[in-house]
Design a protein around this motif. Structure first.
Motif: not given
Length: 201
Positions: A151-154, A161-163, A188-189, A197-201
């Protein structure tokens, strides 16, 4: 150095939206795409905006994709006939409404839209655009305690991701993508951030 895909494809340079419209009107039925060469904004009257290119492509049943630099004055955009099975974004559908209201849609463009409405690709992305989480992903996120991270993802991350999940054709491929999404959220990635690089939500 090895050639990149499409290196030998035809290039067509346009100097105005009218010029692009005339070329597409004459060539809309060709099976292969071309590199559309356009001038940058600094070139004044020779400049054709990205939105104008997209609108003319939609009006004639074509679609835009890859971009490349050409030189200090010009850039290139790959445009090609829209293939059957290509899903329609909300943004492109809004441009179609504009084309119709402005009287710029052509019979060729309408034929491609009619095909999309018949095969379901016109509405295929509606749930994605609305960020509706499908039941299998919702269940997996809940079971892993990762729904808050999702839920915190932009919006852009969730939509992408859904596509990707929507386009998974085989059940095992979809299950693997769901697992990857949940694993990333649990850490948290952001999922599927290839080359970044992986980012936090």
């Amino acid at each position: 150095m090895a050639k990149r895909p499409l290196d030998d494809a035809e290039e067509v340079e346009v100097l105005s939206r009218a010029g692009l419209r005339a070329w597409l009107s004459a060539n809309h039925a060709r099976p292969a795409g071309i590199w559309l060469v356009t001038h940058k904004k600094s070139e004044g009257e020779r400049y054709v905006s990205g939105e104008e290119v997209v609108m003319e492509c939609l009006a004639h049943g074509w679609v835009d994709s890859l971009t490349r630099g050409k030189d200090e004055r010009r850039s290139m955009l790959w445009i090609s006939p829209r293939k059957p099975g290509s899903n329609w974004s909300r943004f492109n559908k809004s441009l179609v409404e504009r084309l119709e209201s402005e009287g710029l849609m052509t019979p060729m463009g309408r034929a491609v839209i009619d095909r999309a409405k018949a095969d379901g690709t016109w509405t295929a992305l509606d749930a994605v655009e609305a960020l509706e989480v499908p039941p299998d992903l919702a269940s997996a996120l809940g079971g892993a305690g990762a729904r808050a991270a999702w839920d915190a993802y932009p919006r852009s991350v969730k939509r992408g991701v859904l596509e990707l999940l929507l386009n998974a054709r085989r059940p095992e491929t979809r299950a693997a993508k769901v697992a990857a999404i949940v694993e990333a959220a649990s850490k948290g990635e952001r999922p599927f951030q290839w080359g970044k690089p992986d980012k936090s939500p």
